[in-house]
Design a protein around this motif. Structure first.
Motif, PDB file in Angstrom:
ATOM      1  N   LYS A 111       0.861  -1.192   0.000  1.00  0.00           N
ATOM      2  CA  LYS A 111       0.000   0.000   0.000  1.00  0.00           C
ATOM      3  C   LYS A 111       0.889   1.230   0.000  1.00  0.00           C
ATOM      4  CE  LYS A 111      -3.950   1.977   2.495  1.00  0.00           C
ATOM      5  NZ  LYS A 111      -4.819   1.820   3.698  1.00  0.00           N
ATOM      6  N   GLY A 112       0.575   2.191  -0.885  1.00  0.00           N
ATOM      7  CA  GLY A 112       1.392   3.391  -0.970  1.00  0.00           C
ATOM      8  C   GLY A 112       1.030   4.214  -2.192  1.00  0.00           C
ATOM      9  N   TYR A 113       2.022   4.934  -2.715  1.00  0.00           N
ATOM     10  CA  TYR A 113       1.759   5.778  -3.890  1.00  0.00           C
ATOM     11  C   TYR A 113       2.978   5.753  -4.815  1.00  0.00           C
ATOM     12  CZ  TYR A 113       4.469   9.234  -1.255  1.00  0.00           C
ATOM     13  OH  TYR A 113       5.458   9.878  -0.545  1.00  0.00           O
ATOM     14  N   PHE A 114       2.701   6.022  -6.101  1.00  0.00           N
ATOM     15  CA  PHE A 114       3.725   5.968  -7.136  1.00  0.00           C
ATOM     16  C   PHE A 114       4.491   7.277  -7.242  1.00  0.00           C
ATOM     17  CE2 PHE A 114       0.647   2.775  -8.743  1.00  0.00           C
ATOM     18  CZ  PHE A 114       1.501   1.698  -8.902  1.00  0.00           C
ATOM     19  N   LEU A 115       5.773   7.153  -7.546  1.00  0.00           N
ATOM     20  CA  LEU A 115       6.590   8.311  -7.910  1.00  0.00           C
ATOM     21  C   LEU A 115       6.662   8.346  -9.444  1.00  0.00           C
ATOM     22  CD1 LEU A 115       9.525   8.061  -5.320  1.00  0.00           C
ATOM     23  CD2 LEU A 115       7.524   9.554  -5.227  1.00  0.00           C
ATOM     24  N   ASN A 116       5.602   8.920 -10.047  1.00  0.00           N
ATOM     25  CA  ASN A 116       5.478   8.871 -11.500  1.00  0.00           C
ATOM     26  C   ASN A 116       6.602   9.597 -12.232  1.00  0.00           C
ATOM     27  OD1 ASN A 116       2.853   7.476 -11.555  1.00  0.00           O
ATOM     28  ND2 ASN A 116       2.067   9.361 -10.622  1.00  0.00           N
ATOM     29  N   SER A 117       7.191  10.586 -11.596  1.00  0.00           N
ATOM     30  CA  SER A 117       8.236  11.370 -12.257  1.00  0.00           C
ATOM     31  C   SER A 117       9.513  10.570 -12.468  1.00  0.00           C
ATOM     32  CB  SER A 117       8.541  12.627 -11.442  1.00  0.00           C
ATOM     33  OG  SER A 117       9.005  12.278 -10.143  1.00  0.00           O
ATOM     34  N   LYS A 118       9.658   9.429 -11.767  1.00  0.00           N
ATOM     35  CA  LYS A 118      10.881   8.640 -11.871  1.00  0.00           C
ATOM     36  C   LYS A 118      10.696   7.330 -12.628  1.00  0.00           C
ATOM     37  CE  LYS A 118      13.416  10.234  -7.787  1.00  0.00           C
ATOM     38  NZ  LYS A 118      14.143   9.784  -6.572  1.00  0.00           N
ATOM     39  N   GLU A 119       9.559   7.132 -13.249  1.00  0.00           N
ATOM     40  CA  GLU A 119       9.325   5.853 -13.904  1.00  0.00           C
ATOM     41  C   GLU A 119      10.229   5.690 -15.137  1.00  0.00           C
ATOM     42  OE1 GLU A 119       5.233   5.729 -14.947  1.00  0.00           O
ATOM     43  OE2 GLU A 119       5.509   6.759 -16.865  1.00  0.00           O
ATOM     44  N   ILE A 120      10.533   4.441 -15.450  1.00  0.00           N
ATOM     45  CA  ILE A 120      11.401   4.112 -16.576  1.00  0.00           C
ATOM     46  C   ILE A 120      10.725   3.038 -17.421  1.00  0.00           C
ATOM     47  CG2 ILE A 120      13.541   4.701 -15.379  1.00  0.00           C
ATOM     48  CD1 ILE A 120      13.934   1.701 -14.851  1.00  0.00           C
ATOM     49  N   LEU A 121      11.268   2.809 -18.611  1.00  0.00           N
ATOM     50  CA  LEU A 121      10.755   1.776 -19.513  1.00  0.00           C
ATOM     51  C   LEU A 121      11.787   0.664 -19.660  1.00  0.00           C
ATOM     52  CD1 LEU A 121       9.129   3.926 -22.334  1.00  0.00           C
ATOM     53  CD2 LEU A 121       7.925   2.285 -20.876  1.00  0.00           C
ATOM     54  N   LEU A 122      11.329  -0.577 -19.517  1.00  0.00           N
ATOM     55  CA  LEU A 122      12.181  -1.745 -19.703  1.00  0.00           C
ATOM     56  C   LEU A 122      11.834  -2.349 -21.069  1.00  0.00           C
ATOM     57  CD1 LEU A 122      14.302  -3.348 -18.030  1.00  0.00           C
ATOM     58  CD2 LEU A 122      12.449  -4.851 -17.330  1.00  0.00           C
ATOM     59  N   THR A 123      12.745  -2.231 -22.027  1.00  0.00           N
ATOM     60  CA  THR A 123      12.451  -2.641 -23.410  1.00  0.00           C
ATOM     61  C   THR A 123      13.500  -3.653 -23.897  1.00  0.00           C
ATOM     62  OG1 THR A 123      13.793  -0.816 -24.271  1.00  0.00           O
ATOM     63  CG2 THR A 123      11.454  -0.367 -23.915  1.00  0.00           C
ATOM     64  N   THR A 124      13.271  -4.333 -24.988  1.00  0.00           N
ATOM     65  CA  THR A 124      12.038  -4.480 -25.722  1.00  0.00           C
ATOM     66  C   THR A 124      11.318  -5.705 -25.190  1.00  0.00           C
ATOM     67  OG1 THR A 124      13.018  -3.508 -27.691  1.00  0.00           O
ATOM     68  CG2 THR A 124      11.094  -4.891 -28.023  1.00  0.00           C
ATOM     69  N   ARG A 125       9.986  -5.560 -24.956  1.00  0.00           N
ATOM     70  CA  ARG A 125       9.193  -6.636 -24.385  1.00  0.00           C
ATOM     71  C   ARG A 125       7.939  -6.865 -25.218  1.00  0.00           C
ATOM     72  NH1 ARG A 125      12.183  -8.612 -19.768  1.00  0.00           N
ATOM     73  NH2 ARG A 125      13.921  -7.166 -19.853  1.00  0.00           N
ATOM     74  N   PHE A 126       7.303  -7.999 -24.942  1.00  0.00           N
ATOM     75  CA  PHE A 126       6.043  -8.325 -25.606  1.00  0.00           C
ATOM     76  C   PHE A 126       5.006  -8.667 -24.549  1.00  0.00           C
ATOM     77  CE2 PHE A 126       9.256  -9.006 -28.805  1.00  0.00           C
ATOM     78  CZ  PHE A 126       8.674  -8.509 -29.967  1.00  0.00           C
ATOM     79  N   ASP A 127       3.738  -8.408 -24.887  1.00  0.00           N
ATOM     80  CA  ASP A 127       2.646  -8.618 -23.955  1.00  0.00           C
ATOM     81  C   ASP A 127       2.383 -10.112 -23.791  1.00  0.00           C
ATOM     82  OD1 ASP A 127       0.448  -8.444 -22.352  1.00  0.00           O
ATOM     83  OD2 ASP A 127      -0.858  -7.489 -23.844  1.00  0.00           O
ATOM     84  N   VAL A 128       2.650 -10.663 -22.611  1.00  0.00           N
ATOM     85  CA  VAL A 128       2.458 -12.099 -22.391  1.00  0.00           C
ATOM     86  C   VAL A 128       0.978 -12.464 -22.306  1.00  0.00           C
ATOM     87  CG1 VAL A 128       4.685 -12.306 -21.211  1.00  0.00           C
ATOM     88  CG2 VAL A 128       2.614 -11.908 -19.870  1.00  0.00           C
ATOM     89  N   THR A 129       0.105 -11.471 -22.095  1.00  0.00           N
ATOM     90  CA  THR A 129      -1.338 -11.733 -22.063  1.00  0.00           C
ATOM     91  C   THR A 129      -1.934 -11.767 -23.467  1.00  0.00           C
ATOM     92  OG1 THR A 129      -1.928  -9.383 -21.866  1.00  0.00           O
ATOM     93  CG2 THR A 129      -1.480 -10.591 -19.828  1.00  0.00           C
ATOM     94  N   SER A 130      -1.124 -11.426 -24.488  1.00  0.00           N
ATOM     95  CA  SER A 130      -1.548 -11.445 -25.901  1.00  0.00           C
ATOM     96  C   SER A 130      -2.657 -10.449 -26.216  1.00  0.00           C
ATOM     97  CB  SER A 130      -2.004 -12.860 -26.308  1.00  0.00           C
ATOM     98  OG  SER A 130      -0.960 -13.792 -26.126  1.00  0.00           O
ATOM     99  N   LYS A 131      -2.832  -9.429 -25.391  1.00  0.00           N
ATOM    100  CA  LYS A 131      -3.804  -8.389 -25.721  1.00  0.00           C
ATOM    101  C   LYS A 131      -3.269  -7.447 -26.792  1.00  0.00           C
ATOM    102  CE  LYS A 131      -6.098  -8.341 -21.207  1.00  0.00           C
ATOM    103  NZ  LYS A 131      -6.432  -7.521 -20.013  1.00  0.00           N
ATOM    104  N   SER A 132      -1.958  -7.366 -26.907  1.00  0.00           N
ATOM    105  CA  SER A 132      -1.326  -6.528 -27.918  1.00  0.00           C
ATOM    106  C   SER A 132      -0.265  -7.340 -28.640  1.00  0.00           C
ATOM    107  CB  SER A 132      -0.695  -5.293 -27.275  1.00  0.00           C
ATOM    108  OG  SER A 132       0.014  -4.532 -28.235  1.00  0.00           O
TER     109      SER A 132
END
Length: 275
Positions: A111-132
């Motif tokens: 339980k808490g809150y996100f620090l949206n200003s520090k988010e990063i992207l981990l690439t390259t990945r694929f959607d394992v749920t197959s929605k995309s």
């Protein structure tokens, strides 16, 4: 008198020559037998030595069967662990490495809150749920725990396609208020020679907890968020699969195949069964 001596001497020479011929004939009679014995001993030694090759391959095949069963049991236990009810993440962890190794893939609730200003992207990945079907990346966001204001962990919020990589596109998914969510505990990602290396602060390709936590100022604790209730469905969460390499079946066929082929070679050249 001289003639008698010459006759005696010639007789002695004849005796010596005849004895030497007999000894030579005896040697010639003994040699074939000893040579044959030597050849047989060499053949037996070569046969035993070569037989160790198919035997070793067979032993490796049996060992791979054992390793495969162990790996299947491990995968089954990890999948059963993922089905457990989420428990609260401990605040004070004495040995973090041991805790992560013993609880990987186990769901924890935070339980808490996100620090949206520090988010990063981990690439390259694929959607394992197959929605995309598009390639993309995982949105990794630091998360401040409400139970301990000094502790910040890492949350994989889920998958976004490359069309949502821009900050303006990702800002639509930002959550500013306090939330409660659950996620699977993950360890470092296995590295290989083909893996791209991370280039902080903006380029990330491998889940390296130590490197990521040092750059973002968090604890080296990483949770893969599962689908939450009452939160946006994007980024697409639940990007967790049991990632345990299990190539032992191919090794089993390889070792047993080599054992069988070398065994037939041994039969042909040493056992004299196959013409």
């Amino acid at each position: 008198m001289i003639r008698l001596n010459n006759l005696a001497l010639s007789k002695q020479i004849r005796k010596l020559s005849s004895s030497s011929k007999s000894s030579r004939s005896n040697l010639n009679q003994k040699n074939p037998k000893s040579d044959q014995q030597k050849e047989e001993s060499k053949g037996n030694f070569a046969s035993y030595a070569f037989f160790t090759i198919p035997s070793s391959f067979f032993a490796l095949g049996v060992w791979q069967i054992k390793r495969r069963n162990e790996k299947l049991n491990l995968i089954k236990s990890l999948e059963e662990r993922m089905d457990m009810e989420p428990s609260s993440l401990p605040i004070n962890i004495q040995d973090l490495d041991t805790f992560i190794n013993e609880n990987q893939y186990r769901p924890f609730r935070v339980k808490g809150y996100f620090l949206n200003s520090k988010e990063i992207l981990l690439t390259t990945r694929f959607d394992v749920t197959s929605k995309s079907n598009l390639p993309g990346g995982y949105v990794i966001t630091p998360f401040v725990l409400s139970e301990d204001t000094n502790k910040i962990i890492l949350i994989n919020r889920g998958f976004v396609p490359f069309t949502s990589f821009s900050e303006s596109a990702r800002s639509k998914f930002h959550i500013d208020n306090q939330v409660e969510l659950a996620g699977f505990l993950r360890a470092d990602e296995p590295k290989c020679q083909l893996s791209h290396l991370n280039k902080p602060p903006n380029e990330w390709h491998i889940r390296d907890l130590k490197e990521m936590s040092q750059e973002l100022g968090t604890e080296p604790i990483f949770l893969d968020q599962v689908k939450p209730f009452g939160l946006p469905s994007e980024p697409t969460p639940t990007q967790t699969q049991v990632d345990v390499k299990n190539d032992h079946l191919s090794y089993i066929f390889t070792w047993f195949g080599l054992s069988l082929s070398t065994f037939f070679i041994w039969l042909k050249y040493f056992a004299k069964i196959i013409p």
